[in-house]
Design an enzyme around this catalytic site. Sequence first.
Site, PDB file in Angstrom:
ATOM      1  N   ASP A   1       0.841  -1.195   0.000  1.00  0.00           N
ATOM      2  CA  ASP A   1       0.000   0.000   0.000  1.00  0.00           C
ATOM      3  C   ASP A   1       0.877   1.246   0.000  1.00  0.00           C
ATOM      4  O   ASP A   1       2.023   1.221   0.472  1.00  0.00           O
ATOM      5  CB  ASP A   1      -0.906   0.011   1.228  1.00  0.00           C
ATOM      6  CG  ASP A   1      -1.978  -1.068   1.164  1.00  0.00           C
ATOM      7  OD1 ASP A   1      -2.576  -1.235   0.084  1.00  0.00           O
ATOM      8  OD2 ASP A   1      -2.218  -1.734   2.190  1.00  0.00           O
TER       9      ASP A   1
ATOM     10  N   TYR B   1       4.847  -9.702   7.182  1.00  0.00           N
ATOM     11  CA  TYR B   1       4.599  -8.273   7.383  1.00  0.00           C
ATOM     12  C   TYR B   1       4.641  -7.954   8.868  1.00  0.00           C
ATOM     13  O   TYR B   1       4.262  -8.780   9.698  1.00  0.00           O
ATOM     14  CB  TYR B   1       3.195  -7.876   6.871  1.00  0.00           C
ATOM     15  CG  TYR B   1       2.962  -8.081   5.406  1.00  0.00           C
ATOM     16  CD1 TYR B   1       3.295  -7.097   4.480  1.00  0.00           C
ATOM     17  CD2 TYR B   1       2.366  -9.248   4.939  1.00  0.00           C
ATOM     18  CE1 TYR B   1       3.051  -7.287   3.122  1.00  0.00           C
ATOM     19  CE2 TYR B   1       2.127  -9.449   3.586  1.00  0.00           C
ATOM     20  CZ  TYR B   1       2.473  -8.458   2.685  1.00  0.00           C
ATOM     21  OH  TYR B   1       2.240  -8.645   1.347  1.00  0.00           O
TER      22      TYR B   1
ATOM     23  N   ASP C   1      -6.908   2.223   6.336  1.00  0.00           N
ATOM     24  CA  ASP C   1      -5.556   2.729   6.557  1.00  0.00           C
ATOM     25  C   ASP C   1      -5.622   4.145   7.113  1.00  0.00           C
ATOM     26  O   ASP C   1      -6.722   4.721   7.231  1.00  0.00           O
ATOM     27  CB  ASP C   1      -4.724   2.642   5.270  1.00  0.00           C
ATOM     28  CG  ASP C   1      -5.210   3.573   4.162  1.00  0.00           C
ATOM     29  OD1 ASP C   1      -5.736   4.664   4.456  1.00  0.00           O
ATOM     30  OD2 ASP C   1      -5.042   3.226   2.985  1.00  0.00           O
TER      31      ASP C   1
ATOM     32  N   ARG D   1      -4.672  -5.105   5.712  1.00  0.00           N
ATOM     33  CA  ARG D   1      -5.703  -4.132   6.117  1.00  0.00           C
ATOM     34  C   ARG D   1      -6.977  -4.852   6.539  1.00  0.00           C
ATOM     35  O   ARG D   1      -7.640  -4.461   7.510  1.00  0.00           O
ATOM     36  CB  ARG D   1      -6.000  -3.157   4.972  1.00  0.00           C
ATOM     37  CG  ARG D   1      -4.905  -2.111   4.761  1.00  0.00           C
ATOM     38  CD  ARG D   1      -5.282  -1.155   3.643  1.00  0.00           C
ATOM     39  NE  ARG D   1      -5.263  -1.805   2.352  1.00  0.00           N
ATOM     40  CZ  ARG D   1      -6.089  -1.523   1.336  1.00  0.00           C
ATOM     41  NH1 ARG D   1      -7.053  -0.626   1.487  1.00  0.00           N
ATOM     42  NH2 ARG D   1      -5.972  -2.139   0.192  1.00  0.00           N
TER      43      ARG D   1
END
Length: 199
Positions: free
Chosen positions: A45, A73, A87, A182
């Site tokens: 992102d 991640y 986000d 997300r």
Amino acid sequence: MAKKNSSVSGIVLLAKRPGLTSFSSLNAVKKSLETSKVGHTGTLDSFAQGLLVVCVGNLTRLASHITAFDKSYEAVIEFGSETDTLDPGGTIIKTAPPPGLSELKDALKKFSGTIDQEPPAFSALHVDGQRASDLVRKGQTVKLKSRPVAVFDYEILEVKSEGEKVKYARIRFDVSKGTYIRSLARDIALACGSAGHLE
């Protein structure tokens, strides 16, 4: 106009900076190597930072194989509010009290192994030939179909609490291709009886 270098091939490990899309991050590689034949192997992102594996020249044929690899991640989840984009750049659409640490740990247990995950509406996935995010920006309601993804492992690395409640949690996730972190943030927060987004 300078001639593009058609002979260069290789794999570049690129540190993507926050604020750039994965696609626009490739411009630095194109300019440095004087070639237009480049492709990244997984999208981060625009607000995220991290490793982009970039294939150049004849090795662009490997991109789809590398994209299929599992990924790791580190994510910071902010609890208490959910945004439309999931986000920090989005608009808050839901608020709820942050969870306690025991609630967070219990909720995380539900996100181990193969799970069904609904991708974010703000994503590059296509609906009727158009990106879902473009349709949402035009005011259309988009609900993407859930799909199976795998969370192989996770670890809470750090929490920041306000009193007895967890306001932020930094968590490492080892996941399969196609997993939206997300969406994990949203769903973990919901499982805690809270609301959340990636910070």
